[in-house]
Design a protein around this motif. Structure first.
Motif, PDB file in Angstrom:
ATOM      1  N   THR A 197     -19.248 -42.542 -13.513  1.00 46.40           N
ATOM      2  CA  THR A 197     -20.123 -43.210 -12.383  1.00 46.40           C
ATOM      3  C   THR A 197     -21.584 -43.599 -13.027  1.00 46.40           C
ATOM      4  N   GLU A 198     -22.376 -43.951 -12.141  1.00 48.04           N
ATOM      5  CA  GLU A 198     -23.613 -44.242 -12.727  1.00 48.04           C
ATOM      6  C   GLU A 198     -24.704 -43.579 -12.433  1.00 48.04           C
ATOM      7  N   ARG A 204     -22.186 -38.248 -11.798  1.00 47.76           N
ATOM      8  CA  ARG A 204     -22.498 -38.745 -13.355  1.00 47.76           C
ATOM      9  C   ARG A 204     -23.212 -37.267 -13.836  1.00 47.76           C
ATOM     10  N   GLU A 224     -19.483 -47.808 -16.727  1.00 48.43           N
ATOM     11  CA  GLU A 224     -20.240 -47.198 -15.802  1.00 48.43           C
ATOM     12  C   GLU A 224     -19.678 -47.804 -14.555  1.00 48.43           C
ATOM     13  N   GLY A 226     -18.997 -47.641 -10.013  1.00 49.89           N
ATOM     14  CA  GLY A 226     -19.624 -47.248  -8.730  1.00 49.89           C
ATOM     15  C   GLY A 226     -18.944 -46.306  -7.749  1.00 49.89           C
TER      16      GLY A 226
END
Length: 302
Positions: A197-198, A204, A224, A226
């Motif tokens: 994920t971001e 993350r 990356e 969401g």
């Protein structure tokens, strides 16, 4: 000053926007504007001024804001004290949760809770961990369910929030069914492609920490994205490996879309935590019952 007007005032002060404030307090935009005007008339002062970036508090509004927060807190405590003294158990609780936790852990549990407590109305809001803590601080939700970060200092937050870890969710390394074996050394594993994920997302953080705590640089990412759901789909398509809480990919694992691979080193877990605001006097009976039920019955999922 009626608490209803103060609640609307704070919603506008926090969002700096009539439309977003109306969504928070569940009113029409015109009603929000009318209430702000009524409060300004009552106080004899303008509370907001318009700017390019949105509504800004005037000096009078800035002076009112902390007092309004204190008055609403006292109003809530007064109601809770009366309910407790009268033996009332009914009420409303608004909970917030990460999307993964809401669907994989809370949906079924909440149905059981409401069946056993029909006099308690439960609302749920789904958001990221940062937004959940802000909503908790602002009083938009009563309790948040999220993965707690072990590296965040709890000194200041500890004064405002109470925490209870209710489960330790295992992190799993997942791959496409045709992946084959993976290295048994973290440094070699970090050389492979991963999907995560971001930055700023709790998932993350857990991904980065898994390598950092072993003294290994985090892998370069193939993508990356969401959401955990998107990670699962990209892993299925062979874009890379993933490291996520098992509950987030439980259904994909059961379908065989992805497979669990051995993780080098010690078992990784993520603390599933419920967080709520500390109160100086009395906790609302409905919230007290929900917290007790979560502590006693929200057992880990196998």
């Amino acid at each position: 000053m009626h608490p209803r007007l103060l609640k609307t005032f704070l919603a506008v002060a926090r969002s700096r926007n009539i439309t977003r404030a109306a969504e928070v307090v569940h009113l029409a935009q015109s009603s929000v504007s009318d209430q702000i005007q009524a409060l300004e008339t009552d106080l004899g002062a303008v509370l907001f001024t318009r700017a390019k970036s949105g509504l800004e508090l005037t000096p009078a509004g800035i002076a009112l804001r902390p007092i309004a927060e204190d008055l609403l807190r006292l109003d809530g405590e007064a109601r809770a004290a009366v309910q407790a003294a009268a033996g009332q158990t009914s009420g409303q609780v608004t909970i917030g949760a990460l999307e993964t936790i809401a669907s994989a852990r809370l949906a079924t549990w909440l149905a059981g809770f409401q069946a056993g407590h029909p006099d308690i109305t439960v609302r749920m809001k789904v958001a990221g961990s940062g937004a959940l803590l802000r909503q908790l601080e602002d009083g938009e939700i009563d309790v948040a369910f999220c993965f707690d970060r072990r590296d965040v200092r709890k000194d200041a937050a500890g004064e405002r929030f109470a925490r209870r870890t209710i489960a330790a969710e295992p992190l799993v390394l997942v791959a496409a069914p045709g992946q084959g074996s993976v290295p048994s050394d973290l440094a070699a594993l970090a050389a492979l492609r991963f999907v995560a994920t971001e930055p700023g997302c709790i998932y993350r953080h857990m991904f980065d920490a898994a390598f950092a705590e072993a003294g290994v640089a985090a892998p370069k990412l193939a993508a990356e994205v969401g959401s955990i759901g998107t990670i699962a789909r990209l892993v299925t398509a062979g874009a890379g490996l993933g490291l996520v809480p098992r509950l987030a990919v439980k259904e994909a694992l059961a379908r065989g879309d992805i497979i669990e691979m051995p993780w080098p080193g010690g078992i990784r877990t993520a603390p599933l935590t419920m967080i709520w605001r500390r109160r100086q006097r009395v906790q609302p009976p409905a919230l007290r019952q929900l917290l007790a039920a979560a502590r006693d019955t929200l057992a880990p999922v196998s």
